[in-house]
Design an enzyme around this catalytic site. Structure first.
Site, short mmCIF file in Angstrom:
data_model
loop_
_atom_site.label_atom_id
_atom_site.label_comp_id
_atom_site.label_asym_id
_atom_site.label_seq_id
_atom_site.Cartn_x
_atom_site.Cartn_y
_atom_site.Cartn_z
CE1 TYR A 252 4.53 4.74 -7.65
CE2 TYR A 252 4.09 6.77 -8.32
CZ TYR A 252 4.14 5.74 -8.48
OH TYR A 252 2.45 5.83 -7.82
NE ARG B 43 5.35 7.50 -0.11
CZ ARG B 43 4.51 8.15 -0.68
NH1 ARG B 43 3.10 7.96 0.24
NH2 ARG B 43 4.57 8.94 -1.11
NE ARG C 41 10.88 -12.08 -17.99
CZ ARG C 41 10.29 -13.68 -18.41
NH1 ARG C 41 10.86 -14.31 -18.85
NH2 ARG C 41 9.39 -13.24 -16.83
CE LYS D 129 3.89 7.12 -4.46
NZ LYS D 129 3.50 7.07 -4.66
CD GLU E 163 -4.17 2.91 -1.32
OE1 GLU E 163 -4.16 4.70 -0.76
OE2 GLU E 163 -4.23 2.09 -1.75
#
Ligand code: PDD
Length: 287
Positions: A33, A52, A101, A151, A183
């Site tokens: 994301y 990114r 799945r 991310k 962070e």
């Protein structure tokens, strides 16, 4: 007002946008994301987020289903359609929805990726009263996986971290690994000692913040000293100032760490100045 959102090439009212229960984003957090802020109806650092995004997709062997030009157009159309002046655009791309799945990645030829974008309206985002008083953070163990530079949408631990902070009467948590701060739950972490800004160097241990890159550049241009190295919570508690950066908080002063107040418990000089410069310069370059 019903939001207009974007799903796989279509603009739809939010309640009509549906994703399969077999989507790998839903079943396996197999998705990435980006969050891009909007100020005055314009996108802040769109290029940085687009670069990114590509990197995150590459690292997970996922294709990018949309060109940068088309992605920009979708962002702009959503801003127009939803009349966003200040706010954020959330973008998510998953490996799509196979028939069943399975841990094995589906064939991208037969399983198209899922791409979703939606807006978040935040009037006055850049004038947050919180920035005037600063936030409180607590320290928690960093229990995330080892590729925090990608991310991904696996945000359970950061979400738990936010809840631990809330329970402790704080605003956010700084995560600590092997004695050093990595962070914040959804932001990069910094301390200030004198004229020196100290923040962890880039590696797989942290997200390579787009706001971080811009803020460090502006700090150097303003003749501030930047030291990219590890720091401990103990060192942070002795710092003159501290702050966080992210696309949604910009530069946000931290005035308390694990109950210890920094300086005189006000945002200090460096963080507010960096916030001012960051907002001024980023708004100038917004598209
Ligand atoms: N979070 N570190 C983490 C773990 C983050 O989730 C984020 C961003 C950042 C700052 O990156 P940037 O400056 O590019 O926003 C650092 C976004 C805002 C979120 O999850 O909402």
């Amino acid at each position: 007002m019903t939001r207009t959102v974007y799903l796989n090439g279509e603009y739809l009212p939010e309640n009509e946008a549906k994703v399969s229960i077999f989507d790998r984003g839903f079943l396996m957090a197999d998705g990435v994301y980006e969050v891009t802020s909007v100020l005055g109806g314009k996108l802040i650092d769109f290029d940085g987020h687009a670069v990114r995004l590509n990197r995150s997709l590459d690292e997970l062997d996922m294709n990018n289903p949309i060109s940068k030009e088309d992605l920009l157009e979708v962002h702009r159309e959503l801003v127009r359609e939803n009349k966003i002046v200040d706010g954020m655009i959330y973008l998510q791309i998953t490996r799509g929805a196979p028939d069943d799945r399975d841990f094995v990645f589906p064939d991208p030829e037969t399983t198209p990726q899922t791409i979703v974008l939606f807006t978040q309206n935040k009037p006055g985002l850049a004038n947050s009263p919180v920035a005037k008083v600063g936030i409180k953070v607590i320290s928690i163990e960093d229990a995330r996986w080892g590729r925090r530079d990608i991310k991904t949408v696996q945000l359970l631990y950061p979400s738990m971290g936010k809840m631990m902070a809330k329970k402790a009467g704080a605003d956010d948590a700084w995560m600590v690994e092997d004695g050093f701060v990595t962070e914040g739950t959804s932001n990069n972490a910094y301390i200030v000692k004198g004229n020196k800004i100290i923040t962890r160097a880039l590696s797989n241990d942290i997200l390579h913040g787009i706001t971080r890159a811009a803020v460090l550049r502006f700090a150097k241009e303003a003749q501030m000293e930047v030291e990219e190295r590890n720091f401990t919570i103990e060192e942070a508690m002795q710092a003159d100032e501290a702050f966080i950066t992210s696309a949604s908080t910009f530069v946000m002063p931290v005035v308390e760490i694990d109950g210890a107040q920094l300086g005189d418990r006000t945002p200090g000089k460096v963080a507010p100045r960096l916030r001012e410069i960051y907002l001024e310069e980023s708004i100038k370059k917004a598209i």
